[in-house]
Design a protein around this motif. Structure first.
Motif, PDB file in Angstrom:
ATOM      1  N   ARG A   9       9.973  44.314  -5.364  1.00  0.00           N
ATOM      2  CA  ARG A   9       8.655  44.355  -4.729  1.00  0.00           C
ATOM      3  C   ARG A   9       7.546  44.084  -5.745  1.00  0.00           C
ATOM      4  O   ARG A   9       6.590  43.352  -5.462  1.00  0.00           O
ATOM      5  N   ALA A  10       7.666  44.682  -6.931  1.00  0.00           N
ATOM      6  CA  ALA A  10       6.648  44.476  -7.970  1.00  0.00           C
ATOM      7  C   ALA A  10       6.652  43.029  -8.440  1.00  0.00           C
ATOM      8  O   ALA A  10       5.587  42.436  -8.684  1.00  0.00           O
ATOM      9  N   ARG A  11       7.851  42.446  -8.572  1.00  0.00           N
ATOM     10  CA  ARG A  11       7.926  41.043  -8.989  1.00  0.00           C
ATOM     11  C   ARG A  11       7.293  40.140  -7.948  1.00  0.00           C
ATOM     12  O   ARG A  11       6.573  39.196  -8.284  1.00  0.00           O
ATOM     13  N   TYR A  12       7.544  40.427  -6.696  1.00  0.00           N
ATOM     14  CA  TYR A  12       6.961  39.625  -5.616  1.00  0.00           C
ATOM     15  C   TYR A  12       5.433  39.722  -5.644  1.00  0.00           C
ATOM     16  O   TYR A  12       4.737  38.719  -5.474  1.00  0.00           O
ATOM     17  N   ARG A  13       4.933  40.930  -5.898  1.00  0.00           N
ATOM     18  CA  ARG A  13       3.483  41.106  -5.945  1.00  0.00           C
ATOM     19  C   ARG A  13       2.879  40.275  -7.083  1.00  0.00           C
ATOM     20  O   ARG A  13       1.869  39.585  -6.903  1.00  0.00           O
ATOM     21  N   GLU A  14       3.500  40.321  -8.258  1.00  0.00           N
ATOM     22  CA  GLU A  14       2.975  39.558  -9.398  1.00  0.00           C
ATOM     23  C   GLU A  14       3.068  38.061  -9.147  1.00  0.00           C
ATOM     24  O   GLU A  14       2.166  37.298  -9.511  1.00  0.00           O
ATOM     25  N   GLN A  15       4.153  37.616  -8.531  1.00  0.00           N
ATOM     26  CA  GLN A  15       4.302  36.191  -8.215  1.00  0.00           C
ATOM     27  C   GLN A  15       3.242  35.739  -7.214  1.00  0.00           C
ATOM     28  O   GLN A  15       2.681  34.643  -7.347  1.00  0.00           O
ATOM     29  N   THR A  16       2.969  36.584  -6.215  1.00  0.00           N
ATOM     30  CA  THR A  16       1.960  36.231  -5.213  1.00  0.00           C
ATOM     31  C   THR A  16       0.574  36.196  -5.834  1.00  0.00           C
ATOM     32  O   THR A  16      -0.224  35.290  -5.557  1.00  0.00           O
ATOM     33  N   ARG A  17       0.275  37.167  -6.688  1.00  0.00           N
ATOM     34  CA  ARG A  17      -1.030  37.163  -7.375  1.00  0.00           C
ATOM     35  C   ARG A  17      -1.175  35.903  -8.230  1.00  0.00           C
ATOM     36  O   ARG A  17      -2.244  35.292  -8.262  1.00  0.00           O
ATOM     37  N   ALA A  18      -0.105  35.516  -8.916  1.00  0.00           N
ATOM     38  CA  ALA A  18      -0.153  34.313  -9.744  1.00  0.00           C
ATOM     39  C   ALA A  18      -0.380  33.068  -8.886  1.00  0.00           C
ATOM     40  O   ALA A  18      -1.142  32.168  -9.260  1.00  0.00           O
ATOM     41  N   GLU A  19       0.274  33.018  -7.715  1.00  0.00           N
ATOM     42  CA  GLU A  19       0.092  31.875  -6.819  1.00  0.00           C
ATOM     43  C   GLU A  19      -1.334  31.813  -6.296  1.00  0.00           C
ATOM     44  O   GLU A  19      -1.935  30.733  -6.218  1.00  0.00           O
ATOM     45  N   ILE A  20      -1.885  32.958  -5.956  1.00  0.00           N
ATOM     46  CA  ILE A  20      -3.276  33.009  -5.492  1.00  0.00           C
ATOM     47  C   ILE A  20      -4.217  32.492  -6.572  1.00  0.00           C
ATOM     48  O   ILE A  20      -5.134  31.703  -6.304  1.00  0.00           O
ATOM     49  N   LYS A  21      -3.992  32.922  -7.802  1.00  0.00           N
ATOM     50  CA  LYS A  21      -4.865  32.483  -8.891  1.00  0.00           C
ATOM     51  C   LYS A  21      -4.704  30.991  -9.172  1.00  0.00           C
ATOM     52  O   LYS A  21      -5.686  30.300  -9.485  1.00  0.00           O
ATOM     53  N   ASP A  22      -3.489  30.476  -9.063  1.00  0.00           N
ATOM     54  CA  ASP A  22      -3.276  29.037  -9.267  1.00  0.00           C
ATOM     55  C   ASP A  22      -4.054  28.222  -8.232  1.00  0.00           C
ATOM     56  O   ASP A  22      -4.664  27.201  -8.568  1.00  0.00           O
ATOM     57  N   ILE A  23      -4.020  28.663  -6.987  1.00  0.00           N
ATOM     58  CA  ILE A  23      -4.759  27.958  -5.933  1.00  0.00           C
ATOM     59  C   ILE A  23      -6.254  28.057  -6.183  1.00  0.00           C
ATOM     60  O   ILE A  23      -7.003  27.086  -6.035  1.00  0.00           O
ATOM     61  N   ALA A  24      -6.710  29.243  -6.584  1.00  0.00           N
ATOM     62  CA  ALA A  24      -8.132  29.423  -6.869  1.00  0.00           C
ATOM     63  C   ALA A  24      -8.582  28.529  -8.021  1.00  0.00           C
ATOM     64  O   ALA A  24      -9.676  27.953  -7.981  1.00  0.00           O
ATOM     65  N   LEU A  25      -7.738  28.379  -9.032  1.00  0.00           N
ATOM     66  CA  LEU A  25      -8.082  27.490 -10.150  1.00  0.00           C
ATOM     67  C   LEU A  25      -8.174  26.046  -9.691  1.00  0.00           C
ATOM     68  O   LEU A  25      -9.029  25.288 -10.167  1.00  0.00           O
ATOM     69  N   ARG A  26      -7.296  25.655  -8.787  1.00  0.00           N
ATOM     70  CA  ARG A  26      -7.368  24.294  -8.266  1.00  0.00           C
ATOM     71  C   ARG A  26      -8.668  24.088  -7.485  1.00  0.00           C
ATOM     72  O   ARG A  26      -9.338  23.057  -7.620  1.00  0.00           O
ATOM     73  N   GLN A  27      -9.028  25.065  -6.683  1.00  0.00           N
ATOM     74  CA  GLN A  27     -10.294  24.986  -5.952  1.00  0.00           C
ATOM     75  C   GLN A  27     -11.471  24.932  -6.920  1.00  0.00           C
ATOM     76  O   GLN A  27     -12.431  24.175  -6.715  1.00  0.00           O
ATOM     77  N   LEU A  28     -11.387  25.734  -7.973  1.00  0.00           N
ATOM     78  CA  LEU A  28     -12.434  25.756  -8.989  1.00  0.00           C
ATOM     79  C   LEU A  28     -12.591  24.381  -9.631  1.00  0.00           C
ATOM     80  O   LEU A  28     -13.708  23.903  -9.840  1.00  0.00           O
ATOM     81  N   ALA A  29     -11.479  23.739  -9.941  1.00  0.00           N
ATOM     82  CA  ALA A  29     -11.508  22.412 -10.560  1.00  0.00           C
ATOM     83  C   ALA A  29     -12.071  21.369  -9.602  1.00  0.00           C
ATOM     84  O   ALA A  29     -12.735  20.419 -10.025  1.00  0.00           O
ATOM     85  N   GLU A  30     -11.814  21.551  -8.315  1.00  0.00           N
ATOM     86  CA  GLU A  30     -12.252  20.563  -7.325  1.00  0.00           C
ATOM     87  C   GLU A  30     -13.732  20.683  -6.981  1.00  0.00           C
ATOM     88  O   GLU A  30     -14.389  19.675  -6.715  1.00  0.00           O
ATOM     89  N   GLY A  31     -14.256  21.912  -6.996  1.00  0.00           N
ATOM     90  CA  GLY A  31     -15.634  22.055  -6.527  1.00  0.00           C
ATOM     91  C   GLY A  31     -16.437  23.171  -7.140  1.00  0.00           C
ATOM     92  O   GLY A  31     -17.486  23.551  -6.595  1.00  0.00           O
ATOM     93  N   GLY A  32     -15.978  23.732  -8.249  1.00  0.00           N
ATOM     94  CA  GLY A  32     -16.716  24.814  -8.872  1.00  0.00           C
ATOM     95  C   GLY A  32     -16.502  26.140  -8.159  1.00  0.00           C
ATOM     96  O   GLY A  32     -15.699  26.242  -7.233  1.00  0.00           O
ATOM     97  N   THR A  33     -17.244  27.150  -8.588  1.00  0.00           N
ATOM     98  CA  THR A  33     -17.040  28.494  -8.034  1.00  0.00           C
ATOM     99  C   THR A  33     -17.325  28.552  -6.537  1.00  0.00           C
ATOM    100  O   THR A  33     -16.724  29.351  -5.821  1.00  0.00           O
ATOM    101  N   GLY A  34     -18.223  27.701  -6.066  1.00  0.00           N
ATOM    102  CA  GLY A  34     -18.544  27.701  -4.646  1.00  0.00           C
ATOM    103  C   GLY A  34     -17.389  27.273  -3.767  1.00  0.00           C
ATOM    104  O   GLY A  34     -17.378  27.543  -2.560  1.00  0.00           O
ATOM    105  N   ALA A  35     -16.407  26.592  -4.364  1.00  0.00           N
ATOM    106  CA  ALA A  35     -15.258  26.106  -3.592  1.00  0.00           C
ATOM    107  C   ALA A  35     -14.138  27.132  -3.494  1.00  0.00           C
ATOM    108  O   ALA A  35     -13.167  26.918  -2.758  1.00  0.00           O
ATOM    109  N   VAL A  36     -14.233  28.224  -4.246  1.00  0.00           N
ATOM    110  CA  VAL A  36     -13.188  29.252  -4.211  1.00  0.00           C
ATOM    111  C   VAL A  36     -13.371  30.074  -2.944  1.00  0.00           C
ATOM    112  O   VAL A  36     -14.341  30.819  -2.796  1.00  0.00           O
ATOM    113  N   ALA A  37     -12.425  29.913  -2.001  1.00  0.00           N
ATOM    114  CA  ALA A  37     -12.540  30.551  -0.689  1.00  0.00           C
ATOM    115  C   ALA A  37     -11.273  31.328  -0.367  1.00  0.00           C
ATOM    116  O   ALA A  37     -10.185  30.745  -0.315  1.00  0.00           O
TER     117      ALA A  37
END
Length: 235
Positions: A9-37
Motif C-alpha cells: 500500500r505504501a509503495r502504491y501511494r509513493e508511485q501514485t504521488r510520483a505519477e501525479i508529480k510527473d504529470i504536473a511537471l509536464r503541464q508546467l513545461a507546457e504552460g507554466g504554473t497556470g497550466a497545472v490543474a
C-alpha cells in the motif's frame, strides 16, 4: 513487508504521488504554473477528484512538492560542482564552475528553474523550509569570497551584509558555516551579487529573451562573473 521496508500500500501511494508529480511537471513545461490543474491530473491518473486529494490536498501542496524537488536537484548539481573543485582551482574558477552548474541545470529544464526563480505564483506562499533550500543552492558560492578583497564600489554592500549577519542569527550562522570568522559580510555580499547576476542572466535566457541577439547565454554569464570577480579581486 518487503525488502524495501514498505508495504504494498505504501509503495502504491509513493508511485501514485510520483505519477501525479510527473504529470504536473509536464503541464508546467507546457504552460507554466497556470497550466497545472488537479482535475486534469486526476483524469489522466485515473482517479476521481476527491481521491486525488488523498495524495495532495491542494494545488499549493503539489506545487510545494515540485518546488522542494527542484531545489533539491539544483543544490545537488551545485554541490557536485563544489566537490569537483575541492582539490583544485582558485576562487575565480570556483565561481565560474558553480555558476555553470546552475546554468546547465536551468537550461536543461527551464520550467523547473522558472518555478523556483521566476515570477511568483499568484496567491501562493511557499513554506519556510524553502528558504533553507534556496540557501543550500547559494551556500557553496560563499567560499569563493572567503579571501576576497572588495573594491570601493561594493563596500557599501559589504557593510550592509555585515549588519545583516549580525542582526539575523540564522543568516550569520549560515554564512559562518562556509567562511572563516570575520569574513561573513564580504562573503554574503559576493554571494548576493552573484545571485542577482546569475539569475538575471539565466532567467532571461530560459525565458527566451536572448533569441535573435547573436550571443550565447554562457558567454554572457562568464563575462558578467569575471567582472564581478575583478571587483572582489578573486584569483
Amino acid at each position: 513487508m518487503t525488502g524495501t521496508g514498505q508495504s504494498p500500500r505504501a509503495r502504491y501511494r509513493e508511485q501514485t504521488r510520483a505519477e501525479i508529480k510527473d504529470i504536473a511537471l509536464r503541464q508546467l513545461a507546457e504552460g507554466g504554473t497556470g497550466a497545472v490543474a488537479l482535475t486534469r491530473i486526476a483524469k489522466e491518473v485515473g482517479l476521481s477528484g476527491p481521491a486525488l486529494y488523498r495524495y495532495f490536498d491542494s494545488r499549493d501542496a503539489l506545487l510545494t512538492d515540485l518546488i522542494r524537488d527542484a531545489y533539491a536537484d539544483l543544490s545537488a548539481a551545485v554541490a557536485e560542482a563544489a566537490d569537483t573543485l575541492a582539490e583544485r582551482g582558485g576562487a575565480r574558477a570556483r565561481l565560474q564552475a558553480l555558476a555553470g552548474a546552475c546554468r546547465e541545470w536551468a537550461v536543461a529544464q527551464p520550467h523547473r528553474y522558472l518555478l523556483i526563480e521566476g515570477t511568483p505564483v499568484p496567491g501562493y506562499t511557499a513554506p519556510p523550509d524553502t528558504l533553507d533550500s534556496a540557501r543550500a543552492v547559494l551556500g557553496p558560492f560563499l567560499a569563493a569570497f572567503a579571501g576576497a578583497q572588495p573594491s570601493a564600489a561594493v563596500r557599501p554592500v559589504v557593510a550592509q551584509m555585515s549588519v545583516w549577519a549580525e542582526q539575523d542569527t540564522a543568516v550569520g550562522d549560515w554564512a559562518r558555516g562556509g567562511v572563516p570568522a570575520g569574513a561573513e559580510g564580504v562573503a554574503l555580499a559576493g554571494a548576493v551579487l552573484v545571485w542577482t547576476q546569475l539569475h538575471g542572466a539565466i532567467g532571461l535566457e530560459v525565458s527566451g529573451q536572448f533569441k535573435g541577439m547573436g550571443h550565447d547565454g554562457g558567454t554572457l554569464l562568464t563575462a558578467q562573473l569575471d567582472a564581478l570577480a575583478d571587483t572582489f579581486d578573486l584569483t
